[in-house]
Design a protein around this motif. Structure first.
Motif, PDB file in Angstrom:
ATOM      1  N   THR A  16       0.957  -1.439  -0.039  1.00  0.00           N
ATOM      2  CA  THR A  16       0.132   0.130   0.461  1.00  0.00           C
ATOM      3  C   THR A  16       0.873   0.944  -0.337  1.00  0.00           C
ATOM      4  N   ARG A  25      -0.200  10.469   1.032  1.00  0.00           N
ATOM      5  CA  ARG A  25      -1.743  10.553   0.601  1.00  0.00           C
ATOM      6  C   ARG A  25      -2.331   9.766   1.817  1.00  0.00           C
ATOM      7  N   ARG A  26      -1.600   9.317   2.460  1.00  0.00           N
ATOM      8  CA  ARG A  26      -2.257   8.737   4.227  1.00  0.00           C
ATOM      9  C   ARG A  26      -0.928   9.527   5.511  1.00  0.00           C
ATOM     10  N   VAL A 127      -0.348  -0.839   7.503  1.00  0.00           N
ATOM     11  CA  VAL A 127      -0.335   0.398   7.173  1.00  0.00           C
ATOM     12  C   VAL A 127      -1.152   1.446   8.350  1.00  0.00           C
ATOM     13  N   GLY A 128      -2.401   0.208   8.312  1.00  0.00           N
ATOM     14  CA  GLY A 128      -3.448   0.617   9.114  1.00  0.00           C
ATOM     15  C   GLY A 128      -3.071   1.403  10.466  1.00  0.00           C
ATOM     16  N   VAL A 131      -1.889   4.717   9.810  1.00  0.00           N
ATOM     17  CA  VAL A 131      -2.090   6.266   9.232  1.00  0.00           C
ATOM     18  C   VAL A 131      -2.929   6.573  11.008  1.00  0.00           C
ATOM     19  N   GLN A 132      -3.379   5.356  11.827  1.00  0.00           N
ATOM     20  CA  GLN A 132      -4.021   5.994  13.125  1.00  0.00           C
ATOM     21  C   GLN A 132      -2.869   6.413  14.135  1.00  0.00           C
ATOM     22  N   ASN A 135      -3.540  10.330  12.607  1.00  0.00           N
ATOM     23  CA  ASN A 135      -3.805  10.611  13.520  1.00  0.00           C
ATOM     24  C   ASN A 135      -3.656  11.663  14.571  1.00  0.00           C
ATOM     25  N   ALA A 136      -3.209  10.414  15.181  1.00  0.00           N
ATOM     26  CA  ALA A 136      -3.886  10.467  16.894  1.00  0.00           C
ATOM     27  C   ALA A 136      -2.624  11.626  17.209  1.00  0.00           C
TER      28      ALA A 136
END
Lengths: 142, 110
Positions: A16, A25-26, A127-128, A131-132, A135-136
């Protein structure tokens, strides 16, 4: 887990982040994604570099180091919560206190919250998790 | 001179269609794909687009996922128009972070 299998799982998920654009993009700047390490920096006015060591993925969650953007160890304060100042009993370092991090699941306060509960869930891949965390960080550090 | 110009009110039957170009970016891939956007009327409900993305990307459990666009959390129950989204819309969609603690603390602590 057999190393070849762990590597295959790693490669499939890290795909990914196949290039710099896909990472951007992420919200991530990609430094490297070569088994067993994914090394990224969270895009932010105060950037945080995260180096994930993914040996034994996904039998074990990744071990995550907190670094400065230049790759040196993070020495300044952390906001707490997900970004814990530590020291963690296994590493002696600040650590990620969020499900999906090896340091979380081996912390005495979270031993009952097993990785197996999250393993394989949508959004709990390598990757999840990154990404979390991105954001955190953006929420915690304004 | 400050002039106030009233915008014409569009009745539903005379409303000109407005479109948005949407990409849904998830940890496992992007809908419709890494290089394209898909066009939707801005009256489309965001959740419908997320459902299409979930189907394409084979996501089966997104009940605790959050959607963000333009640097803010958006409401999937709204249409793009209701959520003030126009033009090119890149939706970041991923599982909600959580764990040992998720309290927000200002940068002053750093």
């Amino acid at each position: 887990m057999h190393e070849a299998l762990a590597k295959a799982c790693f490669e499939k998920e890290a795909e990914t982040l196949k290039d710099a654009d896909a990472a951007l993009r992420r919200g991530l700047i990609l430094h490297s994604r070569e088994y067993p390490v994914i090394d990224v920096t969270v895009q932010h006015s105060k950037p945080l570099r995260l180096r994930m060591r993914c040996d034994d993925w996904d039998d074990l969650p990744p071990s995550i180091e907190l670094l400065n953007a230049d790759g040196t160890p993070w020495k300044s304060g952390l906001p707490g919560g997900v970004f814990h100042g530590g020291p963690h009993k296994n590493t002696g370092l600040p650590f990620i206190c969020m499900r999906g991090s090896r340091e979380y699941h081996t912390h005495e306060g979270h031993l009952q919250d097993k990785w197996d509960k999250y393993r394989g869930q949508d959004g709990m891949g390598l990757v999840g998790i990154l990404v979390q965390l991105g954001n955190a960080w953006r929420k915690a550090v304004k | 001179m400050n002039a106030v110009v009233a915008e014409p009110v569009e009745s539903p039957e005379h409303r000109v269609a407005h479109f948005v170009a949407v990409a849904v970016i998830t940890p496992v891939g992007t809908y419709p794909d890494e290089d394209d956007y898909r066009r939707f009327e801005d009256t489309e409900i965001i959740a419908n687009v997320l459902a299409k993305a979930a189907k394409k990307l084979k996501l089966t459990n997104t009940s605790d996922w959050v959607a963000r666009a333009c640097g803010r959390e958006i409401n999937p129950g709204h249409s793009f128009r209701e959520d003030h989204l126009s033009g090119i819309v890149e939706i970041e969609w991923h599982k909600h972070e959580g764990g040992g603690g998720a309290r927000s603390v200002s940068q002053s602590l750093l």
